[in-house]
Scaffold this motif. Sequence first.
Motif, short mmCIF file in Angstrom:
data_model
loop_
_atom_site.label_atom_id
_atom_site.label_comp_id
_atom_site.label_asym_id
_atom_site.label_seq_id
_atom_site.Cartn_x
_atom_site.Cartn_y
_atom_site.Cartn_z
N LEU A 21 0.83 -1.20 0.00
CA LEU A 21 0.00 0.00 0.00
C LEU A 21 0.87 1.25 0.00
N LEU A 22 1.93 1.20 0.76
CA LEU A 22 2.87 2.31 0.85
C LEU A 22 3.53 2.57 -0.51
N LYS A 23 3.97 1.49 -1.14
CA LYS A 23 4.64 1.61 -2.44
C LYS A 23 3.70 2.13 -3.52
N ASN A 24 2.43 1.75 -3.44
CA ASN A 24 1.45 2.26 -4.41
C ASN A 24 1.30 3.77 -4.29
N HIS A 35 7.65 11.74 2.00
CA HIS A 35 8.34 12.45 3.08
C HIS A 35 8.32 11.62 4.37
N LEU A 36 7.14 11.07 4.71
CA LEU A 36 7.01 10.30 5.94
C LEU A 36 7.83 9.01 5.88
N THR A 37 7.88 8.39 4.71
CA THR A 37 8.65 7.15 4.56
C THR A 37 10.14 7.40 4.75
N VAL A 38 10.66 8.45 4.12
CA VAL A 38 12.09 8.79 4.27
C VAL A 38 12.39 9.13 5.72
N GLN A 39 11.50 9.86 6.36
CA GLN A 39 11.69 10.22 7.77
C GLN A 39 11.72 8.98 8.65
N THR A 40 10.83 8.03 8.37
CA THR A 40 10.77 6.79 9.15
C THR A 40 12.04 5.97 8.98
N LYS A 63 15.58 1.02 -1.58
CA LYS A 63 16.06 0.53 -2.88
C LYS A 63 14.91 0.44 -3.88
N GLU A 64 13.79 -0.13 -3.44
CA GLU A 64 12.64 -0.27 -4.34
C GLU A 64 12.06 1.09 -4.70
N MET A 65 12.07 2.03 -3.78
CA MET A 65 11.61 3.39 -4.08
C MET A 65 12.50 4.03 -5.15
N MET A 66 13.80 3.86 -5.01
CA MET A 66 14.72 4.45 -5.98
C MET A 66 14.61 3.79 -7.35
N ILE A 72 11.39 13.34 -6.75
CA ILE A 72 11.34 13.77 -5.35
C ILE A 72 11.94 12.71 -4.43
N VAL A 73 11.79 11.43 -4.79
CA VAL A 73 12.41 10.35 -4.01
C VAL A 73 13.93 10.44 -4.11
N ILE A 74 14.43 10.62 -5.34
CA ILE A 74 15.88 10.72 -5.56
C ILE A 74 16.46 11.88 -4.75
N THR A 75 15.78 13.02 -4.78
CA THR A 75 16.27 14.20 -4.07
C THR A 75 16.30 13.97 -2.56
N LYS A 76 15.22 13.43 -2.00
CA LYS A 76 15.14 13.22 -0.56
C LYS A 76 16.15 12.17 -0.08
N VAL A 77 16.33 11.12 -0.86
CA VAL A 77 17.30 10.09 -0.50
C VAL A 77 18.72 10.66 -0.54
N SER A 78 18.98 11.49 -1.54
CA SER A 78 20.33 12.09 -1.66
C SER A 78 20.64 13.03 -0.50
#
Length: 372
Positions: A21-24, A35-40, A63-66, A72-78
């Motif tokens: 559900l999160l990945k969807n 944002h909440l996932t990266v924070q967690t 990894k799966e998010m990237m 926005i995922v790439i930026t927050k992970v970086s």
Amino acid sequence: MKMVEIQNCFLSENNYKMANLLKNKILENDRETIHLTVQTVCEILTNTISQPMQKVLSIRLVKEMMDYHIQIVITKVSIHIIPIFQQILQQYFEKGINAKQYFSNKPDEQLMVLGKTFIRLICECIFVWNIWHPILEGQQSSFQRIYNQLIAQGFEFPKLFYFDQQKVKEYYKQSKDNLLTQASPHEKNENDPNDFYCIKQKLDKNQFVIGDLQIIRNSVLSLQNCNLNLNQQKFLKNFETAYQEYEKTKRYDEFIITIQSICLEFDDETEDKSAIFDTFQVRCQSNFTGFCPSKHKVGGYSTDKISQFHSNNTLISKNSTPNEKQKQLEFLNEKNRRIEQLLIENSIFAKQIQFFQEQINNLKQNTEPIDG
């Protein structure tokens, strides 16, 4: 989803199914969820009371998010996650422990496997993301900067196991093409790393004439102070050596052959290195002794996909003295280095032959008499 619900997804392999559900939501580019996932994940990785399974599965999700390639995922992970990865690897490297002992000095079988997976997955992520995203917003990315820093400190990255090598290569080529497309001659300055790919593209397959050489060489010299990776630096150094030789001999035909060899070598080392070394690369450094295969499988992504690296104990006699072991290690390292070099050279020669055959065929077509 709330933070506690995301944290619960990482408690076990079974719980991780709830992350669908999160990945969807992430695939839908839901900014609040991202944002909440990266924070967690940051909270789990930096909290000393987090369980090993939580840490491994949280990295799996990143990894799966990237893999979705969402900006926005790439930026927050970086910004938030990759510095934590660097800190984890530096501490691991400085302690000089086996990966299987990362979570405990006296680990049980499951902790050994989780430790190996944890360190290996972080290594692979840094290596791949450095290839995929060398430039972000017109500047060197934290992925490439941190990768280069770790390499400079003597850290060695294992071959890919959790990533699909073909998909890694495909997206690498796509991202490289995007860099070339975005690089406008009016926007670039002499310290823009994107210039490297423009030079490489021009030199590739002889897409230049004698009159271009001085301009190309000036561009190469202007890149010497740029933040380039080791392969790019080697490429520029090899070009300068070839150019100096050409200035002495004025043998343009030999210069062309040398340039094609340099281009092919760069492509091999950048794109195919992990595949070339699959069979032959056995690292004999103590830091990677922990990457030996486990005979026991606990089940699931985080515990059963262990690297097929051989243990050092299979290569070195247990009865050897410390000096003998050191000599054997040096011998094996030198042997592996020679094998790696031969494989690269063989690959280059094969591509050279193909290139020359194409040139010969073109010449034949151009010299065939026209009927009528």
